[in-house]
Design a protein around this motif. Structure first.
Motif, PDB file in Angstrom:
ATOM      1  N   ALA A  16      -4.672  -3.021  -4.688  1.00 38.23           N
ATOM      2  CA  ALA A  16      -4.237  -1.698  -4.228  1.00 38.23           C
ATOM      3  C   ALA A  16      -4.680  -1.491  -2.784  1.00 38.23           C
ATOM      4  O   ALA A  16      -3.904  -1.012  -1.952  1.00 38.23           O
ATOM      5  N   GLY A  17      -5.921  -1.858  -2.490  1.00 36.22           N
ATOM      6  CA  GLY A  17      -6.441  -1.715  -1.132  1.00 36.22           C
ATOM      7  C   GLY A  17      -5.628  -2.502  -0.127  1.00 36.22           C
ATOM      8  O   GLY A  17      -5.323  -2.012   0.967  1.00 36.22           O
ATOM      9  N   GLN A  18      -5.263  -3.727  -0.487  1.00 30.52           N
ATOM     10  CA  GLN A  18      -4.459  -4.551   0.421  1.00 30.52           C
ATOM     11  C   GLN A  18      -3.100  -3.920   0.690  1.00 30.52           C
ATOM     12  O   GLN A  18      -2.634  -3.873   1.832  1.00 30.52           O
ATOM     13  N   LEU A  19      -2.461  -3.426  -0.363  1.00 27.02           N
ATOM     14  CA  LEU A  19      -1.142  -2.817  -0.206  1.00 27.02           C
ATOM     15  C   LEU A  19      -1.218  -1.509   0.583  1.00 27.02           C
ATOM     16  O   LEU A  19      -0.367  -1.236   1.433  1.00 27.02           O
ATOM     17  N   SER A  78       2.924  12.831   6.371  1.00 23.76           N
ATOM     18  CA  SER A  78       2.638  12.322   5.027  1.00 23.76           C
ATOM     19  C   SER A  78       3.912  12.233   4.196  1.00 23.76           C
ATOM     20  O   SER A  78       4.043  11.337   3.368  1.00 23.76           O
ATOM     21  N   HIS A  79       4.832  13.156   4.418  1.00 27.43           N
ATOM     22  CA  HIS A  79       6.090  13.089   3.663  1.00 27.43           C
ATOM     23  C   HIS A  79       6.856  11.821   4.023  1.00 27.43           C
ATOM     24  O   HIS A  79       7.509  11.229   3.166  1.00 27.43           O
ATOM     25  N   ALA A  80       6.748  11.392   5.268  1.00 29.24           N
ATOM     26  CA  ALA A  80       7.374  10.139   5.680  1.00 29.24           C
ATOM     27  C   ALA A  80       6.692   8.944   5.018  1.00 29.24           C
ATOM     28  O   ALA A  80       7.308   7.898   4.819  1.00 29.24           O
ATOM     29  N   LEU A  81       5.431   9.117   4.668  1.00 29.77           N
ATOM     30  CA  LEU A  81       4.638   8.049   4.043  1.00 29.77           C
ATOM     31  C   LEU A  81       4.921   7.904   2.538  1.00 29.77           C
ATOM     32  O   LEU A  81       4.659   6.857   1.953  1.00 29.77           O
ATOM     33  N   ARG A  82       5.465   8.950   1.940  1.00 25.94           N
ATOM     34  CA  ARG A  82       5.631   8.980   0.477  1.00 25.94           C
ATOM     35  C   ARG A  82       6.396   7.767  -0.050  1.00 25.94           C
ATOM     36  O   ARG A  82       5.979   7.145  -1.025  1.00 25.94           O
ATOM     37  N   ARG A  83       7.490   7.443   0.565  1.00 26.57           N
ATOM     38  CA  ARG A  83       8.305   6.303   0.094  1.00 26.57           C
ATOM     39  C   ARG A  83       7.502   5.003   0.131  1.00 26.57           C
ATOM     40  O   ARG A  83       7.588   4.187  -0.779  1.00 26.57           O
ATOM     41  N   GLU A  84       6.698   4.834   1.173  1.00 31.33           N
ATOM     42  CA  GLU A  84       5.882   3.625   1.283  1.00 31.33           C
ATOM     43  C   GLU A  84       4.800   3.581   0.202  1.00 31.33           C
ATOM     44  O   GLU A  84       4.495   2.512  -0.325  1.00 31.33           O
ATOM     45  N   VAL A  85       4.221   4.722  -0.126  1.00 31.20           N
ATOM     46  CA  VAL A  85       3.227   4.788  -1.203  1.00 31.20           C
ATOM     47  C   VAL A  85       3.901   4.425  -2.529  1.00 31.20           C
ATOM     48  O   VAL A  85       3.371   3.629  -3.312  1.00 31.20           O
ATOM     49  N   GLU A  86       5.063   4.986  -2.772  1.00 32.45           N
ATOM     50  CA  GLU A  86       5.795   4.683  -4.005  1.00 32.45           C
ATOM     51  C   GLU A  86       6.127   3.192  -4.092  1.00 32.45           C
ATOM     52  O   GLU A  86       6.000   2.581  -5.152  1.00 32.45           O
ATOM     53  N   GLN A  87       6.523   2.602  -2.972  1.00 35.46           N
ATOM     54  CA  GLN A  87       6.826   1.166  -2.957  1.00 35.46           C
ATOM     55  C   GLN A  87       5.563   0.343  -3.209  1.00 35.46           C
ATOM     56  O   GLN A  87       5.610  -0.654  -3.928  1.00 35.46           O
ATOM     57  N   SER A  88       4.438   0.763  -2.637  1.00 34.56           N
ATOM     58  CA  SER A  88       3.176   0.044  -2.855  1.00 34.56           C
ATOM     59  C   SER A  88       2.791   0.091  -4.327  1.00 34.56           C
ATOM     60  O   SER A  88       2.356  -0.913  -4.886  1.00 34.56           O
ATOM     61  N   TRP A  89       2.950   1.255  -4.950  1.00 35.49           N
ATOM     62  CA  TRP A  89       2.615   1.365  -6.379  1.00 35.49           C
ATOM     63  C   TRP A  89       3.568   0.531  -7.234  1.00 35.49           C
ATOM     64  O   TRP A  89       3.141  -0.068  -8.224  1.00 35.49           O
ATOM     65  N   SER A  90       4.814   0.449  -6.844  1.00 31.88           N
ATOM     66  CA  SER A  90       5.764  -0.403  -7.572  1.00 31.88           C
ATOM     67  C   SER A  90       5.382  -1.871  -7.435  1.00 31.88           C
ATOM     68  O   SER A  90       5.431  -2.631  -8.403  1.00 31.88           O
TER      69      SER A  90
END
Length: 176
Positions: free
Chosen positions: A47-50, A122-134
Protein backbone atom coordinates in the motif's frame (compact mmCIF):
# COMPACT_ATOMS: atom_id res chain seq x y z
CA UNK A 1 6.29 -25.51 12.91
CA UNK A 2 7.92 -23.25 10.35
CA UNK A 3 5.68 -21.06 8.25
CA UNK A 4 6.75 -17.92 6.53
CA UNK A 5 5.77 -15.13 4.22
CA UNK A 6 6.93 -14.60 0.68
CA UNK A 7 9.58 -12.03 0.03
CA UNK A 8 10.85 -10.39 -3.09
CA UNK A 9 13.14 -13.23 -4.01
CA UNK A 10 13.11 -16.84 -5.12
CA UNK A 11 12.81 -19.96 -3.06
CA UNK A 12 15.72 -22.39 -2.95
CA UNK A 13 14.27 -24.28 -5.92
CA UNK A 14 14.09 -21.02 -7.87
CA UNK A 15 10.39 -21.41 -8.58
CA UNK A 16 8.77 -18.70 -6.47
CA UNK A 17 9.01 -16.36 -3.53
CA UNK A 18 11.31 -17.25 -0.68
CA UNK A 19 10.40 -17.21 2.99
CA UNK A 20 11.22 -14.02 4.88
CA UNK A 21 9.56 -14.30 8.30
CA UNK A 22 9.74 -17.72 9.91
CA UNK A 23 7.36 -18.41 12.79
CA UNK A 24 9.40 -18.33 15.99
CA UNK A 25 8.79 -21.16 18.44
CA UNK A 26 7.34 -18.69 20.95
CA UNK A 27 4.57 -17.88 18.43
CA UNK A 28 3.69 -21.51 17.73
CA UNK A 29 0.60 -21.16 19.94
CA UNK A 30 -0.73 -18.47 17.60
CA UNK A 31 -0.12 -19.42 13.99
CA UNK A 32 -3.16 -17.51 12.70
CA UNK A 33 -2.19 -14.41 14.68
CA UNK A 34 1.34 -14.62 13.30
CA UNK A 35 -0.02 -15.05 9.77
CA UNK A 36 -2.20 -11.95 10.26
CA UNK A 37 0.87 -10.03 11.44
CA UNK A 38 2.85 -11.09 8.37
CA UNK A 39 -0.02 -10.35 6.00
CA UNK A 40 -0.67 -6.92 7.53
CA UNK A 41 3.02 -6.06 7.29
CA UNK A 42 3.22 -6.96 3.61
CA UNK A 43 -0.12 -5.32 2.83
CA UNK A 44 1.02 -2.06 4.41
CA UNK A 45 4.33 -2.24 2.52
CA UNK A 46 2.62 -2.64 -0.86
CA UNK A 47 0.00 0.00 0.00
CA UNK A 48 2.83 2.37 0.90
CA UNK A 49 4.56 1.78 -2.42
CA UNK A 50 1.38 2.41 -4.40
CA UNK A 51 0.38 5.47 -2.38
CA UNK A 52 3.83 7.07 -2.44
CA UNK A 53 3.49 7.35 -6.22
CA UNK A 54 0.57 9.73 -5.71
CA UNK A 55 1.99 11.64 -2.75
CA UNK A 56 0.24 9.88 0.15
CA UNK A 57 1.27 7.66 3.04
CA UNK A 58 -0.74 4.65 4.28
CA UNK A 59 -3.71 5.79 6.33
CA UNK A 60 -3.97 9.20 4.68
CA UNK A 61 -6.03 7.73 1.86
CA UNK A 62 -8.54 6.41 4.40
CA UNK A 63 -9.03 9.91 5.81
CA UNK A 64 -9.51 11.21 2.27
CA UNK A 65 -11.98 8.43 1.43
CA UNK A 66 -14.16 9.43 4.39
CA UNK A 67 -13.96 13.11 3.51
CA UNK A 68 -14.86 12.44 -0.12
CA UNK A 69 -17.74 10.24 0.95
CA UNK A 70 -19.12 12.24 3.88
CA UNK A 71 -17.95 15.78 3.20
CA UNK A 72 -16.36 18.07 5.80
CA UNK A 73 -15.86 16.45 9.22
CA UNK A 74 -14.69 17.52 12.64
CA UNK A 75 -11.33 16.01 13.53
CA UNK A 76 -12.93 14.19 16.47
CA UNK A 77 -15.40 12.57 14.07
CA UNK A 78 -12.52 11.37 11.88
CA UNK A 79 -10.81 9.90 14.96
CA UNK A 80 -13.99 7.94 15.72
CA UNK A 81 -14.62 6.90 12.09
CA UNK A 82 -11.10 5.56 11.65
CA UNK A 83 -10.72 4.17 15.18
CA UNK A 84 -7.63 6.30 15.55
CA UNK A 85 -6.22 8.44 18.32
CA UNK A 86 -6.19 12.23 18.46
CA UNK A 87 -2.41 12.65 18.16
CA UNK A 88 -2.15 10.43 15.07
CA UNK A 89 -5.11 12.16 13.43
CA UNK A 90 -3.62 15.59 14.18
CA UNK A 91 -0.36 14.63 12.43
CA UNK A 92 -2.25 13.07 9.51
CA UNK A 93 -4.43 16.14 9.01
CA UNK A 94 -1.41 18.46 9.28
CA UNK A 95 0.44 16.50 6.60
CA UNK A 96 -2.61 16.41 4.32
CA UNK A 97 -3.04 20.15 4.87
CA UNK A 98 0.62 20.83 4.02
CA UNK A 99 0.21 18.75 0.84
CA UNK A 100 -2.83 20.83 -0.13
CA UNK A 101 -5.34 17.96 0.07
CA UNK A 102 -7.42 19.28 2.98
CA UNK A 103 -8.17 22.63 4.57
CA UNK A 104 -9.68 23.68 7.87
CA UNK A 105 -12.62 26.02 8.19
CA UNK A 106 -14.56 27.12 11.25
CA UNK A 107 -17.59 25.02 12.11
CA UNK A 108 -20.79 27.02 11.59
CA UNK A 109 -22.42 25.26 14.57
CA UNK A 110 -19.56 24.98 17.07
CA UNK A 111 -17.23 27.95 17.44
CA UNK A 112 -14.66 25.76 19.24
CA UNK A 113 -14.35 23.28 16.38
CA UNK A 114 -13.12 23.42 12.84
CA UNK A 115 -14.15 21.26 9.95
CA UNK A 116 -11.67 19.36 7.81
CA UNK A 117 -12.68 19.42 4.18
CA UNK A 118 -11.18 18.02 0.99
CA UNK A 119 -9.71 20.50 -1.47
CA UNK A 120 -10.06 20.54 -5.25
CA UNK A 121 -6.55 19.05 -5.41
CA UNK A 122 -7.72 16.08 -3.36
CA UNK A 123 -10.73 15.53 -5.59
CA UNK A 124 -8.32 15.22 -8.51
CA UNK A 125 -6.44 12.61 -6.45
CA UNK A 126 -9.52 10.46 -5.80
CA UNK A 127 -9.31 8.47 -9.03
CA UNK A 128 -5.65 7.68 -8.38
CA UNK A 129 -6.44 6.49 -4.84
CA UNK A 130 -9.21 4.27 -6.20
CA UNK A 131 -6.82 2.84 -8.81
CA UNK A 132 -4.17 2.20 -6.14
CA UNK A 133 -6.69 0.31 -4.01
CA UNK A 134 -7.78 -1.72 -7.03
CA UNK A 135 -4.14 -2.58 -7.76
CA UNK A 136 -3.63 -3.58 -4.13
CA UNK A 137 -6.74 -5.76 -4.24
CA UNK A 138 -5.45 -7.43 -7.41
CA UNK A 139 -2.12 -8.15 -5.71
CA UNK A 140 -3.80 -9.58 -2.61
CA UNK A 141 -6.31 -11.74 -4.45
CA UNK A 142 -4.11 -12.93 -7.34
CA UNK A 143 -4.95 -16.51 -8.21
CA UNK A 144 -8.10 -16.64 -6.05
CA UNK A 145 -11.45 -17.53 -7.54
CA UNK A 146 -14.50 -15.35 -6.88
CA UNK A 147 -15.69 -17.94 -4.34
CA UNK A 148 -12.32 -17.93 -2.59
CA UNK A 149 -12.40 -14.12 -2.41
CA UNK A 150 -15.87 -14.24 -0.88
CA UNK A 151 -14.76 -16.88 1.62
CA UNK A 152 -11.60 -14.95 2.52
CA UNK A 153 -13.59 -11.76 3.10
CA UNK A 154 -16.09 -13.64 5.24
CA UNK A 155 -13.32 -15.19 7.33
CA UNK A 156 -11.56 -11.84 7.80
CA UNK A 157 -14.83 -10.21 8.85
CA UNK A 158 -15.40 -13.00 11.37
CA UNK A 159 -11.90 -12.60 12.80
CA UNK A 160 -12.46 -8.86 13.09
CA UNK A 161 -15.82 -9.40 14.80
CA UNK A 162 -14.18 -11.77 17.28
CA UNK A 163 -11.70 -9.06 18.25
CA UNK A 164 -14.39 -6.36 18.41
CA UNK A 165 -16.39 -8.56 20.79
CA UNK A 166 -13.30 -9.32 22.86
CA UNK A 167 -12.51 -5.60 23.12
CA UNK A 168 -16.06 -4.90 24.34
CA UNK A 169 -16.07 -7.75 26.88
CA UNK A 170 -15.09 -6.43 30.31
CA UNK A 171 -14.07 -9.91 31.47
CA UNK A 172 -11.72 -10.23 28.53
CA UNK A 173 -10.20 -6.83 29.36
CA UNK A 174 -9.53 -8.02 32.91
CA UNK A 175 -7.51 -10.93 31.54
CA UNK A 176 -5.26 -8.65 29.46
Amino acid sequence: MTQSTPAAGKDPAGTGPEASVPVPAAASGGPISHAIFRLARLHRMFAGQLLRRIGLHPGQELVMMHLWELGPQRQTDLVRLLDSDAATMTRTIQRLEQAGFVRRRPSPTDKRASLIEPTAASHALRREVEQSWSQLEDLVTAGLSADECTEALSTLERLEQNLVQAAADPTCAAER
